[in-house]
Design a protein around this motif. Structure first.
Motif, mmCIF file in Angstrom:
data_model
loop_
_atom_site.group_PDB
_atom_site.id
_atom_site.type_symbol
_atom_site.label_atom_id
_atom_site.label_comp_id
_atom_site.label_asym_id
_atom_site.label_seq_id
_atom_site.Cartn_x
_atom_site.Cartn_y
_atom_site.Cartn_z
ATOM 1 N N VAL A 139 0.826 -1.212 0.000
ATOM 2 C CA VAL A 139 0.000 0.000 0.000
ATOM 3 C C VAL A 139 0.862 1.265 0.000
ATOM 4 O O VAL A 139 0.706 2.113 -0.886
ATOM 5 C CB VAL A 139 -1.018 0.005 1.166
ATOM 6 N N PRO A 140 1.812 1.394 0.957
ATOM 7 C CA PRO A 140 2.685 2.572 0.894
ATOM 8 C C PRO A 140 3.448 2.678 -0.438
ATOM 9 O O PRO A 140 3.589 3.775 -0.975
ATOM 10 C CB PRO A 140 3.670 2.348 2.049
ATOM 11 N N VAL A 143 1.172 3.984 -3.072
ATOM 12 C CA VAL A 143 0.940 5.414 -2.893
ATOM 13 C C VAL A 143 2.066 6.221 -3.533
ATOM 14 O O VAL A 143 1.835 7.197 -4.249
ATOM 15 C CB VAL A 143 0.812 5.729 -1.384
ATOM 16 N N TRP B 47 6.652 7.540 4.180
ATOM 17 C CA TRP B 47 5.454 8.224 3.693
ATOM 18 C C TRP B 47 4.194 7.465 4.124
ATOM 19 O O TRP B 47 3.213 8.058 4.575
ATOM 20 C CB TRP B 47 5.510 8.364 2.171
ATOM 21 N N GLY B 48 4.244 6.176 3.986
ATOM 22 C CA GLY B 48 3.104 5.364 4.406
ATOM 23 C C GLY B 48 2.818 5.543 5.881
ATOM 24 O O GLY B 48 1.667 5.606 6.312
ATOM 25 N N ILE B 51 1.129 8.849 6.231
ATOM 26 C CA ILE B 51 -0.247 8.764 5.717
ATOM 27 C C ILE B 51 -1.153 8.012 6.691
ATOM 28 O O ILE B 51 -2.338 8.299 6.808
ATOM 29 C CB ILE B 51 -0.239 8.083 4.325
ATOM 30 N N VAL B 60 -3.780 10.125 -2.757
ATOM 31 C CA VAL B 60 -2.620 9.584 -2.074
ATOM 32 C C VAL B 60 -1.879 10.680 -1.310
ATOM 33 O O VAL B 60 -0.875 10.418 -0.665
ATOM 34 C CB VAL B 60 -1.653 8.878 -3.046
ATOM 35 N N ALA B 279 -7.645 -0.740 0.738
ATOM 36 C CA ALA B 279 -6.830 0.266 0.064
ATOM 37 C C ALA B 279 -7.234 0.442 -1.393
ATOM 38 O O ALA B 279 -7.280 1.559 -1.891
ATOM 39 C CB ALA B 279 -5.354 -0.108 0.159
ATOM 40 N N TYR B 285 -6.521 4.923 1.548
ATOM 41 C CA TYR B 285 -5.097 4.634 1.663
ATOM 42 C C TYR B 285 -4.586 4.814 3.086
ATOM 43 O O TYR B 285 -3.671 4.125 3.520
ATOM 44 C CB TYR B 285 -4.301 5.486 0.685
#
Lengths: 290, 317
Positions: A139-140, A143, B47-48, B51, B60, B279, B285
């Motif tokens: 998922v990351p 993105v 980044w994830g 988020i 995103v 997702a 996300y």
């Protein structure tokens, strides 16, 4: 005398039980081999059997005469094109394999042989990435790749898969065991590190390159989750995605989808039969993970 | 001439030159990989992680800071908890069966003098198949719920009525389908690892044991073979457990019908499939990323615990 006959009969008894054990061993192996080959048989049978006979309640063992309707219907399917899928898979798997092996063998050599003060820190930073299984962080990664505008593109399918910390680790181990004298002789003769790598090390590392390369190729050819997530438009579908959409289609044409399955495993079966030695080596190397 | 003149100060200058050149050479070799891992592993994780604390739906780029909401939502979501339970059930089935069957295959193959490479190839060949192809074969033909499926044909010979393998939650026959498909695909891989382990065992040990009166078979296996396969065994248990945790392909392809709620996928949805749906289908996300980090935490914890357990055992032995 009595002692002699005792050992004699004793040995004969062992021989007989051992012979039974050997026969049982082979019987079991043959039985299991049949079980393991059934799915391959089923795929081929369904691919060449007319639809009516597949769904008949009596099992038809052999498609005689073989029907080519499956092949015709497979090519005629316009919703998901198997030829495009095969081509995409081939392009992606080859580029990913060549690219990954080049990048990782390079890095492995640098870590093993080029003196650099912070070499260890770089190596640990690479090892840390092995702790995190790739699939879990899709998922990351999605993105990020989406923000590059790489959805439904070949770069989005290929590039994120080029960097393997694990293969780098394996290459580093391999190069650490490489005879250092050969490289030192090369440096004395005026070659720089690149010259040593390309002229001396690389020609002597073909078998490890093949082993890791063929494992990478199989993985890339068979991978499903990432192509599913990134290949949102049908032009970038790999053969696995095409096959998967066959299963969920409104109308299912059994001979056609099994013909598709047969065609999709054909390249790998050929690779397997001819390169098994390398694959077995590659599996053993991959097995040390964990 | 000039070379000779500069000799006294030479030791310092060329040395720092060499060091600089070595540093540049090092980065020329390692740079591409380091850059790639930075961009495609480290940055997505960071980044994830960011988020996962934000609201990020259909986009995103994080829009609004929501703190731990995504994590709380995920952990209190009965479907996510159910997904973790699904993984546990799957692991309980797949890890021991993979372990014992691949060990059995390796022992059987290792016991042969003729046909060794033939049998090894047969058991290893399924590794060439993708999960998609195997799932298709299992779902559409071998375990097809209609009477023409191969399993039902065989049951028919034995006088048993056809079974609906996949569509019904009770009895959960779909587990047989999901476990056997993975066994077929994976056993050859682990068998190769066990074979490699077996070949490292010194033959002399067996001869010595036989001289001492041990019986070939169970006794030599229990006292020589199995203890000496310890390292291979530990790594196979760990590898198959981590692989089971990442199960996606066969669940998606065996159970999904592609049409939303009527899909069988809700029968058994392992963590990755559930996160995929959150997702990708719902395009949430932020929650998807939060779910991913919960899984990463679990995997790292399991790896460390298992390492500790077996590590301690090794120290005692």
């Amino acid at each position: 005398m009595t002692v002699n006959t005792q050992t004699d009969t004793g040995r004969r008894v062992i021989d007989r039980s051992e012979r039974i054990a050997i026969v049982l061993n082979y019987a079991l192996l043959i039985f299991l081999s049949i079980i393991f080959l059934i799915p391959f048989y089923v795929i081929l049978r369904n691919a060449f059997l007319p639809s009516k006979l597949i769904t008949a309640f009596d099992w038809t063992w052999l498609p005689m005469p073989p029907s080519t309707n499956g092949w015709r219907d497979l090519l005629a399917n316009t919703n998901a094109n198997i030829v495009d899928g095969l081509r995409n898979s081939l392009v992606i798997a080859i580029l990913q394999t060549v690219g990954q092996i080049a990048i990782c063998s390079f890095a492995g050599y640098g870590l093993a042989r080029i003196p650099f003060k912070y070499s260890n820190i770089v190596f640990y930073a690479i090892l840390v990435t092995l702790m995190i299984p790739g699939a879990v962080t899709f998922v990351p990664l999605f993105v990020l790749v989406a923000s590059f505008g790489w959805i439904s593109t070949f770069q989005g399918l290929i590039i994120p898969g080029l960097f393997s910390g694990f293969n780098t680790f394996l290459f580093r181990n391999f190069f650490l065991n490489f005879p250092k004298e050969l490289e030192e002789a090369g440096l004395m003769d005026g070659l720089d590190h690149f010259g040593v790598f390309f002229r001396l090390v690389l020609p002597n590392s073909m078998s490890v390159m093949m082993s890791l390369g063929v494992i990478t190729f199989i993985g890339a050819w068979n991978s499903f989750l990432w192509p599913l997530v990134i290949g949102q438009r049908s032009e970038t579908w790999t053969v696995q995605i095409v096959l998967s959409t066959f299963m969920t289609a409104q109308t299912v044409n059994l001979p056609a989808i099994f013909m598709g399955a047969a065609v999709s495993i054909l390249p790998l079966v050929i690779v397997f039969l001819f390169m098994q030695r390398y694959i077995v080596e590659g599996v053993k190397m991959s097995g040390i993970k964990g | 001439m000039s070379v000779m003149a500069s000799t006294p100060s030479a030791p310092v200058k060329p040395k720092s030159n060499t060091r600089l050149r070595n540093t540049l050479t090092f980065w020329a070799f390692v740079g591409p990989l380091a850059l790639g891992l930075l961009v495609f592993v480290y940055i997505p994780i960071v980044w994830g992680f960011i988020i996962s604390f934000f609201e990020a739906r259909q986009t995103v780029t994080p829009s609004q800071f929501v703190g731990l909401t995504n994590y709380v939502d995920m952990l209190t979501d009965p479907n996510f908890v159910k997904a973790l339970v699904t993984f546990l059930i799957f692991a309980v089935f797949i890890v021991p069966t993979t372990f014992f069957l691949s060990l059995a295959l390796a022992l059987l193959v290792n016991n042969t003098t003729k046909g060794t490479s033939f049998f090894r190839t047969v058991f290893f060949l399924p590794t060439a198949c993708s999960y998609v192809v195997a799932s298709m074969t299992w779902r559409m033909s071998i375990f097809n719920g209609l009477p023409f499926g191969f399993a039902n044909i065989v049951l028919g010979w034995l006088g048993v009525a056809p079974i609906q393998w996949i569509n019904k939650p009770d009895p959960p026959y779909f587990w047989i389908v999901l476990v056997t498909v993975r066994l077929w695909l994976q056993l050859g891989f682990y068998m190769i690892l066990f074979l490699a382990g077996l070949q490292e065992i010194d033959r002399a040990l067996y001869e010595a044991a036989l001289v001492d009166g041990a019986k070939r078979g169970w006794q030599t296996f229990r006292h020589i073979t199995f203890p000496l396969l310890r390292n291979t065994s530990v790594s196979i248990l760990l590898l198959s457990l981590i692989a089971a945790f990442q199960a996606f392909d066969e669940f998606y392809n065996v159970l999904s019908t592609g049409v939303g709620s009527s899909s069988n996928i809700t029968l058994a949805r392992p963590p990755l499939v559930y996160i995929y749906q959150v997702a990708m289908a719902d395009q949430n996300y932020g929650r998807g990323a939060a779910g991913a980090f919960i899984l990463v935490a679990i995997i790292i914890a399991v790896t460390i615990v298992q390492g500790r357990l077996f590590g301690l055992g090794r120290a005692e032995a």
